[in-house]
Design a protein around this motif. Structure first.
Motif, PDB file in Angstrom:
ATOM      1  N   VAL A   3      26.459   5.566  -7.639  1.00 58.47           N
ATOM      2  CA  VAL A   3      25.992   5.684  -6.255  1.00 58.47           C
ATOM      3  C   VAL A   3      24.468   5.589  -6.205  1.00 58.47           C
ATOM      4  CG1 VAL A   3      25.816   7.229  -4.272  1.00 58.47           C
ATOM      5  CG2 VAL A   3      27.986   7.012  -5.488  1.00 58.47           C
ATOM      6  N   GLY A   4      23.795   6.350  -7.070  1.00 59.23           N
ATOM      7  CA  GLY A   4      22.333   6.306  -7.094  1.00 59.23           C
ATOM      8  C   GLY A   4      21.807   4.954  -7.529  1.00 59.23           C
ATOM      9  N   ASP A   5      22.500   4.326  -8.480  1.00 57.56           N
ATOM     10  CA  ASP A   5      22.064   3.022  -8.975  1.00 57.56           C
ATOM     11  C   ASP A   5      22.154   1.951  -7.897  1.00 57.56           C
ATOM     12  OD1 ASP A   5      21.510   0.989 -11.124  1.00 57.56           O
ATOM     13  OD2 ASP A   5      23.544   0.384 -10.622  1.00 57.56           O
ATOM     14  N   SER A   6      23.103   2.086  -6.975  1.00 56.75           N
ATOM     15  CA  SER A   6      23.279   1.075  -5.930  1.00 56.75           C
ATOM     16  C   SER A   6      22.272   1.205  -4.800  1.00 56.75           C
ATOM     17  CB  SER A   6      24.698   1.172  -5.349  1.00 56.75           C
ATOM     18  OG  SER A   6      25.667   0.830  -6.292  1.00 56.75           O
ATOM     19  N   ALA A   7      22.052   2.435  -4.349  1.00 57.18           N
ATOM     20  CA  ALA A   7      21.361   2.652  -3.076  1.00 57.18           C
ATOM     21  C   ALA A   7      19.933   2.121  -3.045  1.00 57.18           C
ATOM     22  CB  ALA A   7      21.374   4.139  -2.733  1.00 57.18           C
ATOM     23  N   THR A   8      19.234   2.158  -4.177  1.00 54.52           N
ATOM     24  CA  THR A   8      17.828   1.743  -4.174  1.00 54.52           C
ATOM     25  C   THR A   8      17.604   0.340  -4.729  1.00 54.52           C
ATOM     26  OG1 THR A   8      17.523   2.943  -6.268  1.00 54.52           O
ATOM     27  CG2 THR A   8      16.907   4.095  -4.245  1.00 54.52           C
ATOM     28  N   ASN A   9      18.684  -0.366  -5.057  1.00 54.71           N
ATOM     29  CA  ASN A   9      18.542  -1.751  -5.534  1.00 54.71           C
ATOM     30  C   ASN A   9      17.760  -2.614  -4.555  1.00 54.71           C
ATOM     31  OD1 ASN A   9      19.754  -1.889  -8.043  1.00 54.71           O
ATOM     32  ND2 ASN A   9      21.789  -2.271  -7.236  1.00 54.71           N
ATOM     33  N   ILE A  10      17.979  -2.379  -3.263  1.00 60.78           N
ATOM     34  CA  ILE A  10      17.492  -3.295  -2.232  1.00 60.78           C
ATOM     35  C   ILE A  10      16.057  -3.027  -1.806  1.00 60.78           C
ATOM     36  CG2 ILE A  10      19.719  -3.956  -1.285  1.00 60.78           C
ATOM     37  CD1 ILE A  10      19.545  -1.664   0.657  1.00 60.78           C
ATOM     38  N   ILE A  11      15.404  -2.030  -2.424  1.00 64.42           N
ATOM     39  CA  ILE A  11      14.014  -1.746  -2.032  1.00 64.42           C
ATOM     40  C   ILE A  11      13.037  -1.826  -3.197  1.00 64.42           C
ATOM     41  CG2 ILE A  11      14.649  -0.342  -0.042  1.00 64.42           C
ATOM     42  CD1 ILE A  11      13.998   2.143  -1.750  1.00 64.42           C
ATOM     43  N   THR A  12      13.522  -2.152  -4.375  1.00 69.77           N
ATOM     44  CA  THR A  12      12.602  -2.264  -5.495  1.00 69.77           C
ATOM     45  C   THR A  12      12.288  -3.725  -5.798  1.00 69.77           C
ATOM     46  OG1 THR A  12      12.303  -1.902  -7.886  1.00 69.77           O
ATOM     47  CG2 THR A  12      14.567  -2.038  -7.081  1.00 69.77           C
ATOM     48  N   LEU A  15       6.659  -9.959   1.229  1.00 69.03           N
ATOM     49  CA  LEU A  15       7.324  -8.934   0.425  1.00 69.03           C
ATOM     50  C   LEU A  15       7.395  -7.615   1.179  1.00 69.03           C
ATOM     51  CD1 LEU A  15       8.549  -8.209  -2.352  1.00 69.03           C
ATOM     52  CD2 LEU A  15       6.262  -7.568  -3.092  1.00 69.03           C
ATOM     53  N   GLY A  16       6.297  -7.268   1.853  1.00 67.88           N
ATOM     54  CA  GLY A  16       6.295  -6.022   2.631  1.00 67.88           C
ATOM     55  C   GLY A  16       7.319  -6.057   3.744  1.00 67.88           C
ATOM     56  N   SER A  17       7.484  -7.227   4.364  1.00 71.60           N
ATOM     57  CA  SER A  17       8.481  -7.360   5.431  1.00 71.60           C
ATOM     58  C   SER A  17       9.884  -7.121   4.889  1.00 71.60           C
ATOM     59  CB  SER A  17       8.400  -8.764   6.047  1.00 71.60           C
ATOM     60  OG  SER A  17       7.109  -9.050   6.511  1.00 71.60           O
ATOM     61  N   LEU A  18      10.156  -7.667   3.707  1.00 66.75           N
ATOM     62  CA  LEU A  18      11.478  -7.515   3.118  1.00 66.75           C
ATOM     63  C   LEU A  18      11.759  -6.061   2.757  1.00 66.75           C
ATOM     64  CD1 LEU A  18      14.106  -8.651   2.043  1.00 66.75           C
ATOM     65  CD2 LEU A  18      12.924  -9.324  -0.060  1.00 66.75           C
ATOM     66  N   LYS A  20       0.845  -1.182   0.000  1.00 69.55           N
ATOM     67  CA  LYS A  20       0.000   0.000   0.000  1.00 69.55           C
ATOM     68  C   LYS A  20       0.884   1.236   0.000  1.00 69.55           C
ATOM     69  CE  LYS A  20      -3.782  -2.293   2.484  1.00 69.55           C
ATOM     70  NZ  LYS A  20      -4.651  -2.283   3.689  1.00 69.55           N
ATOM     71  N   GLY A  21       0.280   2.381  -0.253  1.00 70.06           N
ATOM     72  CA  GLY A  21       1.018   3.633  -0.229  1.00 70.06           C
ATOM     73  C   GLY A  21       2.042   3.731  -1.341  1.00 70.06           C
ATOM     74  N   PHE A  22       3.168   4.420  -1.029  1.00 69.52           N
ATOM     75  CA  PHE A  22       4.192   4.660  -2.039  1.00 69.52           C
ATOM     76  C   PHE A  22       4.797   3.357  -2.550  1.00 69.52           C
ATOM     77  CE2 PHE A  22       8.752   5.292  -3.011  1.00 69.52           C
ATOM     78  CZ  PHE A  22       8.622   6.104  -4.121  1.00 69.52           C
ATOM     79  N   LEU A  23       5.087   2.414  -1.624  1.00 69.52           N
ATOM     80  CA  LEU A  23       5.675   1.143  -2.043  1.00 69.52           C
ATOM     81  C   LEU A  23       4.715   0.366  -2.939  1.00 69.52           C
ATOM     82  CD1 LEU A  23       7.452  -0.055   1.223  1.00 69.52           C
ATOM     83  CD2 LEU A  23       8.455   1.063  -0.758  1.00 69.52           C
ATOM     84  N   GLY A  24       3.428   0.452  -2.628  1.00 69.90           N
ATOM     85  CA  GLY A  24       2.444  -0.200  -3.488  1.00 69.90           C
ATOM     86  C   GLY A  24       2.416   0.414  -4.870  1.00 69.90           C
ATOM     87  N   TRP A  25       2.543   1.760  -4.919  1.00 76.76           N
ATOM     88  CA  TRP A  25       2.567   2.447  -6.219  1.00 76.76           C
ATOM     89  C   TRP A  25       3.803   2.025  -7.021  1.00 76.76           C
ATOM     90  CZ3 TRP A  25       6.110   6.284  -7.923  1.00 76.76           C
ATOM     91  CH2 TRP A  25       5.765   6.879  -9.146  1.00 76.76           C
TER      92      TRP A  25
END
Length: 532
Positions: free
Chosen positions: A447-456, A478-481, A10-15
């Motif tokens: 740097v930008g390419d690395s930082a968000t790998n783990i949340i998408t 998935l939400g827990s991760l 839900k929210g931003f992660l859901g979007w």
């Protein structure tokens, strides 16, 4: 292993999840972009979009050449597309770099060298230093590509559990190191070859011949390693693990330890020693060719800035020989390589693994080439540089903005090469015009390419990490991760931004022969008024 159970966000992660899942495969993203590029080129050509070429002068008038947008539907460009299609693909710079490096790395992975080296690096780590050792090995493990995800991350969970710590904390720390620290490392490797191949093509589309140095970010990624390590260590030990609490094995816990946690055999230990000796021999060979008689890797006749160009260009071959020699030395001791036929078979297997990359490279090569044919990249770079110059933003702030933009785009397009192929044709020439070297722009992107790998959830290994977690906790969703990895992502983004801005502010070299700022004149750029 338990089956992965996907949860609805839900929210931003859901979007992010919903929007990302609707995106087509990156290969087709390039094809759609090519279609859009064709339409834009026609409009730009009809409207007379143009710019003065920063590096070309009309020999008759002495004025800078006016570059106009060209329609990709012109007869000449249509002919170029169909006639030059094989050349456009095979001359795509990253293709050769990646294929050569992977010929060696693929043998090292299949011979078992990478997996054994990672096991040896973490299994006997002292409990007090378990987290930083796992994280450091994870970041170095990027040289092993897929093996770091498949071997090290589940192994970290087993080792944490054996040490009386929560196994999911171990998985999180290893995942953050492998994927969040994707660009951080002690040595350049496959990613450097891939990214600098695209950077080289982006420079050449505007300014002509320019040779990429795949060690051009070496000092920077080395610093990233030791900046990111304490961030991941702190988040794991001080934030995540206290929330997870003490792990109590239940019915859903694995009954038997992972085979990957077994002690090294005598053959594996012998193989690692042989691999170490082989690595020293390859390094010694390259040093000899650089400083020994005849200095084949130094151009004695060139100016001081260009004398080491042959050495930099040789690093792609150097990493191929390094991986191949160490793998063969290891495999000969363990029995995974019994002769040259095994080596050839492993090389063939490595090329099979690159099948998808070849398809992606075909699409990306044509997008980059057609962008150059239309002249839109040059026109956007010139006008974009003028606009940024008018804003008079401090350079650290401008490069920080590139870091953030790359991180945001990474939420939707997971492939590092695909994103850089989209961004580099405009960003690299534009910042050269502002006096920023291609190596600096590449470093900011990484740097930008690395930082968000783990949340998408679009990262290809995200479902696999979820399964690793569910091995220890069946209701882990998935939400827990994603919630678990967000603090890592925020910490790495902040640390990366500070690193980039400080590096630029202090004007530190990014690698051997690679400075933060570059004299535009070195790329043939003519200052206003100089052409007259």
């Amino acid at each position: 292993m338990a089956e992965a159970t996907m949860t609805t966000q839900k929210g931003f992660l859901g979007w992010v999840e919903k929007t990302g899942n609707k995106l087509p495969d990156p290969v087709f993203i390039f094809f759609y972009l090519i279609a859009g590029l064709i339409a834009i080129s026609v409009i730009a050509s009809l409207s007379g979009a143009s710019a003065l070429h920063p590096a070309e002068v009309d020999p008759e008038t002495g004025e800078r050449v006016l570059i106009q947008a060209e329609s990709l539907l012109s007869p000449a460009n249509i002919q170029r597309l169909w006639v030059d299609m094989p050349t456009t693909f095979t001359h795509f710079h990253p293709l050769g770099y990646v294929l050569v490096v992977m010929l060696g790395a693929g043998v090292a992975e299949r011979a078992g060298l990478f997996g054994t080296a990672m096991r040896a690096g973490v299994r006997n780590a002292p409990k007090a230093l378990l987290t930083p050792v796992v994280v450091l090995v994870a970041m170095i493990g990027n040289l092993a590509a897929d093996a770091a995800y498949v071997v090290l991350i589940p192994l970290a969970g087993v080792i944490f559990a054996a040490a009386g710590r929560h196994p999911i904390a171990g998985i999180a720390a290893a995942f953050a190191g492998v994927s969040g620290g994707f660009s951080a490392n002690l040595l350049p490797g496959q990613l450097d070859a891939l990214l600098f191949g695209i950077t080289e093509a982006s420079v050449e589309t505007v300014f002509g011949d320019w040779s990429a140095n795949i060690a051009g970010n070496w000092f920077f990624i080395l610093a990233m390693t030791f900046v990111f390590l304490p961030v991941i260590w702190y988040v794991t030990d001080k934030q995540l693990e206290p929330k997870l609490g003490k792990y109590v094995a239940g019915e859903d816990a694995p009954a038997d330890p992972e085979d990957s946690d077994r002690p090294l055999t005598n053959e594996e230990s012998k193989g690692l020693k042989r691999a170490g000796l082989a690595a020293l021999a390859v390094i010694a060979l390259w040093v000899f060719m650089t400083v020994g008689p005849g200095t084949p890797l130094i151009d004695e006749a060139a100016n001081p800035e260009a004398r080491l160009n042959p050495f930099y260009k040789s690093l792609v071959a150097g990493f191929f020989i390094l991986f191949l020699a160490t793998a063969w030395a290891y495999g000969s001791a363990t029995g995974s390589i019994k002769g040259h036929r095994d080596v050839v078979k492993m090389m063939s297997g490595a090329m099979e693994d690159l099948a998808y990359y070849l398809v992606l490279a075909f699409a990306a090569a044509h997008f980059v080439a057609m962008f150059a044919w239309s002249n839109l990249g040059l026109i956007l770079a010139v006008h974009g540089a003028a606009g940024l110059q008018a804003l008079d933003l401090p350079m650290p702030v401008l490069l920080g903005a590139i870091v953030i933009f790359a991180g945001f785009l990474n939420l939707f397009v997971g492939s590092a090469s695909a994103k850089w192929a989209l961004m580099a044709p405009v960003l690299v020439p534009m910042l050269i015009l502002l006096g920023v070297s291609p190596e600096t722009t590449t470093a900011a992107y990484r740097v930008g390419d690395s930082a968000t790998n783990i949340i998408t959830p679009l990262m290809v290994y995200f479902p696999l990490i979820l399964i690793f977690c569910q091995r220890w906790q069946k209701d882990f969703g998935l939400g827990s991760l994603m919630a678990m990895m967000i603090p890592y992502s925020i910490g790495l983004m902040i640390a990366g931004l500070v690193l980039v801005m400080a590096w630029v502010g202090l004007d530190l070299p990014l690698g051997p022969g690679a400075e933060v700022f570059a004299d535009p004149a070195a790329y043939g750029i003519i200052e206003d008024g100089a052409a007259n």
